[in-house]
Motif scaffolding. Structure first.
Motif, short mmCIF file in Angstrom:
data_model
loop_
_atom_site.label_atom_id
_atom_site.label_comp_id
_atom_site.label_asym_id
_atom_site.label_seq_id
_atom_site.Cartn_x
_atom_site.Cartn_y
_atom_site.Cartn_z
N VAL A 11 3.73 -7.45 -0.41
CA VAL A 11 3.45 -7.33 -1.83
C VAL A 11 4.63 -7.80 -2.67
N LYS A 12 5.83 -7.46 -2.23
CA LYS A 12 7.01 -7.91 -2.97
C LYS A 12 7.08 -9.43 -3.03
N GLN A 13 6.89 -10.09 -1.90
CA GLN A 13 6.99 -11.55 -1.88
C GLN A 13 5.87 -12.20 -2.69
N ALA A 14 4.69 -11.60 -2.67
CA ALA A 14 3.61 -12.11 -3.52
C ALA A 14 3.96 -11.97 -4.99
N MET A 15 4.56 -10.85 -5.35
CA MET A 15 4.93 -10.62 -6.74
C MET A 15 6.07 -11.54 -7.19
N VAL A 16 6.93 -11.97 -6.27
CA VAL A 16 7.94 -12.96 -6.62
C VAL A 16 7.25 -14.23 -7.14
N VAL A 47 -1.63 -3.80 -9.04
CA VAL A 47 -1.54 -3.41 -7.63
C VAL A 47 -2.42 -2.17 -7.45
N HIS A 48 -2.74 -1.85 -6.19
CA HIS A 48 -3.48 -0.63 -5.91
C HIS A 48 -2.50 0.52 -5.69
N SER A 49 -2.66 1.59 -6.45
CA SER A 49 -1.76 2.73 -6.30
C SER A 49 -1.88 3.37 -4.92
N LEU A 50 -3.03 3.23 -4.27
CA LEU A 50 -3.22 3.82 -2.95
C LEU A 50 -2.32 3.19 -1.89
N GLY A 51 -1.65 2.08 -2.25
CA GLY A 51 -0.69 1.49 -1.34
C GLY A 51 0.58 2.32 -1.18
N GLY A 52 0.78 3.29 -2.07
CA GLY A 52 1.93 4.18 -1.94
C GLY A 52 3.13 3.78 -2.78
N LEU A 98 -3.37 -10.93 -15.17
CA LEU A 98 -3.73 -11.43 -13.84
C LEU A 98 -4.06 -10.23 -12.95
N ASP A 99 -5.33 -10.07 -12.66
CA ASP A 99 -5.83 -8.86 -12.01
C ASP A 99 -6.20 -9.16 -10.56
N LEU A 100 -5.19 -9.18 -9.67
CA LEU A 100 -5.43 -9.47 -8.26
C LEU A 100 -5.36 -8.22 -7.38
N LYS A 101 -4.96 -7.10 -7.93
CA LYS A 101 -5.01 -5.81 -7.23
C LYS A 101 -4.37 -5.88 -5.84
N LEU A 102 -3.11 -6.26 -5.79
CA LEU A 102 -2.45 -6.40 -4.50
C LEU A 102 -2.39 -5.07 -3.75
N PHE A 103 -2.59 -5.16 -2.44
CA PHE A 103 -2.63 -3.95 -1.61
C PHE A 103 -2.28 -4.38 -0.19
N ASP A 104 -1.02 -4.17 0.20
CA ASP A 104 -0.56 -4.58 1.53
C ASP A 104 0.74 -3.84 1.81
N ILE A 105 1.40 -4.19 2.90
CA ILE A 105 2.68 -3.55 3.20
C ILE A 105 3.70 -3.94 2.12
N MET A 125 5.30 0.68 -1.79
CA MET A 125 4.68 -0.59 -2.14
C MET A 125 4.79 -0.87 -3.63
N LEU A 126 4.58 0.17 -4.45
CA LEU A 126 4.66 0.00 -5.90
C LEU A 126 6.07 -0.39 -6.33
N SER A 127 7.07 0.26 -5.76
CA SER A 127 8.47 -0.07 -6.08
C SER A 127 8.80 -1.50 -5.65
N ALA A 128 8.27 -1.90 -4.49
CA ALA A 128 8.51 -3.27 -4.01
C ALA A 128 7.85 -4.29 -4.94
N ALA A 129 6.66 -3.96 -5.43
CA ALA A 129 5.98 -4.85 -6.37
C ALA A 129 6.80 -5.04 -7.64
N LYS A 130 7.35 -3.96 -8.14
CA LYS A 130 8.17 -4.03 -9.35
C LYS A 130 9.40 -4.90 -9.11
N ALA A 131 10.04 -4.73 -7.96
CA ALA A 131 11.23 -5.53 -7.64
C ALA A 131 10.88 -7.00 -7.50
N GLY A 132 9.75 -7.29 -6.87
CA GLY A 132 9.34 -8.69 -6.71
C GLY A 132 9.04 -9.36 -8.04
N LEU A 133 8.39 -8.63 -8.94
CA LEU A 133 8.12 -9.18 -10.26
C LEU A 133 9.40 -9.51 -11.01
N ALA A 134 10.36 -8.60 -10.94
CA ALA A 134 11.63 -8.82 -11.63
C ALA A 134 12.34 -10.04 -11.05
#
Length: 238
Positions: free
Chosen positions: A70-75, A87-92, A59-66, A95-104
């Protein structure tokens, strides 16, 4: 499959996807990429259909936000049962850590395996000129992609999306199990379209790609199944 060939389902409706996949005798052999165009048209129903067919799903949605957004979207995404997300790495890093937590969190809520989190480095449509004069990046492309991939690795991502041109550099600096998923794959006889940094499947394999993404050369081919076999043979045998 150890080295997935991900078919980019660049269709704008579910009917076209159904027609395409019905041509394959065993769709469970396929890894398919559902991008923004298709997901925004068909929604989660497209994921349910792919799962019924037994496909592996990117699923390639390339999330890029605060980070919190991003975490809540990944939930929500974590509950869908897909295998890879972006996700977009340029989000910092936050954001990347939050994405990982939301997925889990989302995966645990629905008793699903956690998808692999892939960080987009620089799109394959970005040239050196655009990187320098429009993004105003201080680093040249190779160093820029390496810096973003290193940050993504440290933030807990499972891999990155990169072009084949950066593979050798990434493999020299990152651990072997860090995924490098490569779009912009074309046989030399196929046109590059709107992608600038492209490579053939055999070259991507030799340089260390973990997976490749192929879209229009398969989906728009006169015989998509034959085209898939042709790309598979070149990819898997190198």
């Amino acid at each position: 499959m150890e080295k997935p060939l991900m078919i980019a389902l660049d269709f704008d409706n579910l009917s076209s996807v159904t027609d395409f996949l019905d041509a394959f005798p065993d769709p469970s052999q396929l890894t398919v990429k559902v991008g923004m165009e298709l997901f925004y048209q068909a929604g989660p129903a497209i994921i349910a259909d792919m799962k019924k067919r037994g496909c592996q799903i990117f699923l390639d949605l390339k999330l890029f936000d605060i980070p919190n957004t991003v975490k809540q979207a990944m939930v929500q995404i974590g509950q869908l049962g897909v295998n890879y997300v972006t996700v977009h790495s340029l989000g910092g890093s936050a954001m990347l850590s939050a994405a990982k937590a939301g997925l889990a969190e989302g995966s645990a809520a629905s008793n699903q395996p956690v998808p692999a989190l892939l960080a987009v480095t620089e799109l394959t449509s970005i040239s050196d000129d655009v990187l320098k004069n429009e993004q105003h990046a201080a680093l040249p492309m190779q160093e820029q992609v390496l810096a973003l991939a290193t940050m993504a690795n440290q933030a807990g991502c499972d891999g990155v999306i990169c072009s084949a041109l950066e593979l050798k550099t990434l493999r020299q600096h990152l651990q072997p199990d860090f995924l490098c998923v490569v779009p912009g794959i074309r046989m030399k006889a196929d046109q590059s379209g709107d992608q600038v940094r492209v490579a053939s499947p055999d070259q991507a394999a030799k340089d260390g790609a973990s997976a490749i993404v192929v879209g229009r050369p398969i989906t728009k081919a006169a015989d998509p199944v034959a085209a898939w076999h042709r790309y598979q043979a070149t990819w898997q045998n190198n």
